[in-house]
Design a protein around this motif. Structure first.
Motif: not given
Length: 565
Positions: A313-332
């Motif tokens: 469950s921790i790995a899943l939450v980290a993957a979801i939040a990390g994907s959002f952060a990566l999307l922010e980086a791509c947009v930036g």
């Protein structure tokens, strides 16, 4: 001569021995206002709230009105809190005193915490570091007492009372620091006790306060120092949430509330890039994405998984939040024209890992990035742009060509990944749908790539040449699919069916484009070349198609005519 005794028979009107019958239709029900548990708890919670509001009034409102002096106010608050804790301890040890003792002790400990906040933030008698240390000791004492009494309500009341009323004593960065102290203090207690409500009261207040502070700073024009302090606070909240969630879920695998608390603690740092200019925001988001995705990746590597034991469950939450952060980086780090390139590259990475690990979750992330990248690409390369030379020359070029090539790679990786996932029926309806969708998307990407390359070449007829090349490639791909299907006709009927169906679909699309668009748009030798090459490919496919089925029919007749053993 005695009277014989009859066992098991009860005379009429005589009540049998034994415990009284409960819950019967005629049993009297206790009125709600006489139910000790409900009313006493409600009164206790109300008493805690009202008393703590009084403490806040003593520390803040009295100071604003000029009543008493600073020292009497602080000393009175400390003495009152200590007295409440002392009385609570005495009451708790008496019969029926559990509710009263918990409420009194919780009020006193929360009041002492608010007193420390006031001494640090309002009067400045304590250095912030010292004040936070004292607050940590007070909060630790409160939750330690709750652990000793085995009382989740005591811990919840202490943390909730201090967290909810601290904003009335101070604000800004000092408030965030004291709320982070409360979040940190509860971690050791929850390792020993499974107290789900404590997860909420330790995480929700600090997360909301951080989000409000970030929103206010993003709208206004904060000083650079304040911006970095807010970033530090967001990092602290996320780190405590990660470490606490990791330890708790690893100890109690079914503790989903701890995983949700970790998910909530990631939100402030996801919002923190809004405080910075574009490139700095992309750097912050990229570092956060790398950290979270590294945590998620540790659960996929076999050797590291056994060593670190990251809960799922921790790995899943980290993957979801990390994907959002990566999307922010791509947009930036990109512009509108180059954003699809970054998104398709990320999608390729997710799909590659998903195909290798046969992971549906990772495949879902890859599919999500594919969809977002396709929408971003579609903003620039619309059907109107592909069909109109003027618009195509304004919007399309090297970036759209590279995006189209990457889109083709993503389509191929997606098909490969989907066929490796468990549950995919080989040759069934799901796989047929997959190939149809992939064929349509591939045709669009091929057209966008050839037209973009033609325009980027700078040739006067680049748009026309690109469309001619697209039609030829369509027909070449259709011919290849048909030949592949015919070759597997006797080996695998399912593979042959899919290949032949896809080939015929692309053939129909190529002919429709040739007569409906190319005939009206192309001119000169380009149009002649398109018709000649497509015609030759059609003749080749038709000839091979007829010969393959003729050979299959002859083979079947020979097998039927052969004598039986």
């Amino acid at each position: 001569m005695g009277v014989p005794q009859r066992t098991g028979v009860v005379p009429p009107g005589v009540r049998p021995p034994g415990p009284p019958v409960r819950g019967g239709a005629g049993a009297p029900r206790t009125p709600w206002w006489q139910q000790e548990g409900m009313i006493s708890r409600a009164l206790a919670v109300a008493g805690v709230g009202v008393t703590l509001i009084g403490v806040v009034m003593l520390l803040v409102l009295a100071a604003q009105a000029g009543f008493f002096g600073p020292v009497p106010r602080v000393v009175a608050g400390a003495m009152f809190s200590a007295a409440l804790v002392g009385v609570g301890v005495r009451v708790f040890g008496r019969a029926g005193g559990r509710v009263g003792g918990i409420s009194l002790a919780a009020t006193g400990i929360a009041g002492a915490y608010l007193d420390v906040v006031a001494v640090t933030a309002i009067y400045g008698w304590l250095h912030p570091v010292v004040g936070l240390g004292v607050a940590l000791a007070v909060a630790a004492g409160g939750v330690g007492l709750a652990l000793r009494w085995q009382s989740q309500p005591l811990a919840v009341l202490v943390v909730a009372g201090a967290a909810v009323l601290s904003p009335f004593v101070t604000s800004e960065l000092v408030l965030l620091a004291f709320l982070i102290v409360l979040q940190l203090t509860c971690v050791p207690v929850q390792l020993a006790r499974d107290w789900p409500f404590l997860h909420a009261v330790r995480t929700v207040p600090v997360t909301l306060a951080a989000l409000v502070a970030i929103a206010v700073a993003a709208v206004g024009d904060p000083a650079p120092g304040r911006t970095y302090w807010l970033l530090t606070a967001a990092v602290a909240i996320a780190s405590i949430g990660l470490v606490g969630g990791f330890l708790m879920v690893r100890k109690r695998s079914g503790d989903m509330v701890a995983a949700l608390a970790f998910a909530l603690s990631t939100v402030p740092l996801l919002a923190a890039p809004a405080l910075f200019e574009r490139h700095s925001a992309a750097l912050v988001a990229g570092i956060y994405a790398a950290a979270l995705l590294a945590v998620a990746a540790l659960s996929t590597a076999p050797k590291l998984r056994e060593l670190v034991r990251i809960p799922g469950s921790i790995a899943l939450v980290a993957a979801i939040a990390g994907s959002f952060a990566l999307l922010e980086a791509c947009v930036g780090i990109t512009r509108v024209s180059t954003l699809p390139i970054a998104l398709f590259l990320v999608a390729l990475g997710f799909l590659g890992v998903a195909g290798q690990q046969c992971s549906r979750v990772t495949a879902a992330f890859g599919a999500a990035y594919t969809m977002v990248g396709a929408m971003a690409y579609f903003i620039t390369v619309t059907p109107e742009a592909l069909a109109t030379q003027r618009i195509a020359q304004e919007r399309m070029g090297i970036s759209t060509a590279l995006g189209a090539v990457l889109a083709l790679a993503v389509i191929a990786a997606g098909v490969w990944c989907a066929r490796r996932l468990p549950g995919m029926t080989r040759g069934g309806t799901d796989e047929s749908t997959l190939f149809v969708v992939a064929s349509i998307a591939g045709l669009y990407a091929v057209t966008a790539a050839t037209v973009s390359i033609g325009i980027a070449s700078g040739a006067a007829d680049g748009f026309i040449i690109g469309h001619s090349a697209a039609t030829i490639i369509w027909m070449a791909a259709a011919t290849a699919a048909l030949l592949f299907g015919l070759r597997n006709l006797s080996r695998s009927a399912a593979v042959a069916k899919l290949a032949l169906g896809s080939g015929l679909l692309v053939t129909a699309a190529a002919l429709a484009k040739l007569f409906l668009f190319d005939l009206a748009t192309l001119d000169g030798l380009v149009r002649v070349a398109a018709f000649l090459i497509v015609g030759v490919l059609l003749l080749l496919a038709g000839t091979r198609y007829a010969r393959a089925f003729a050979e299959a029919g002859a083979s079947k007749r020979n097998s039927d005519d052969a004598p039986a053993n």
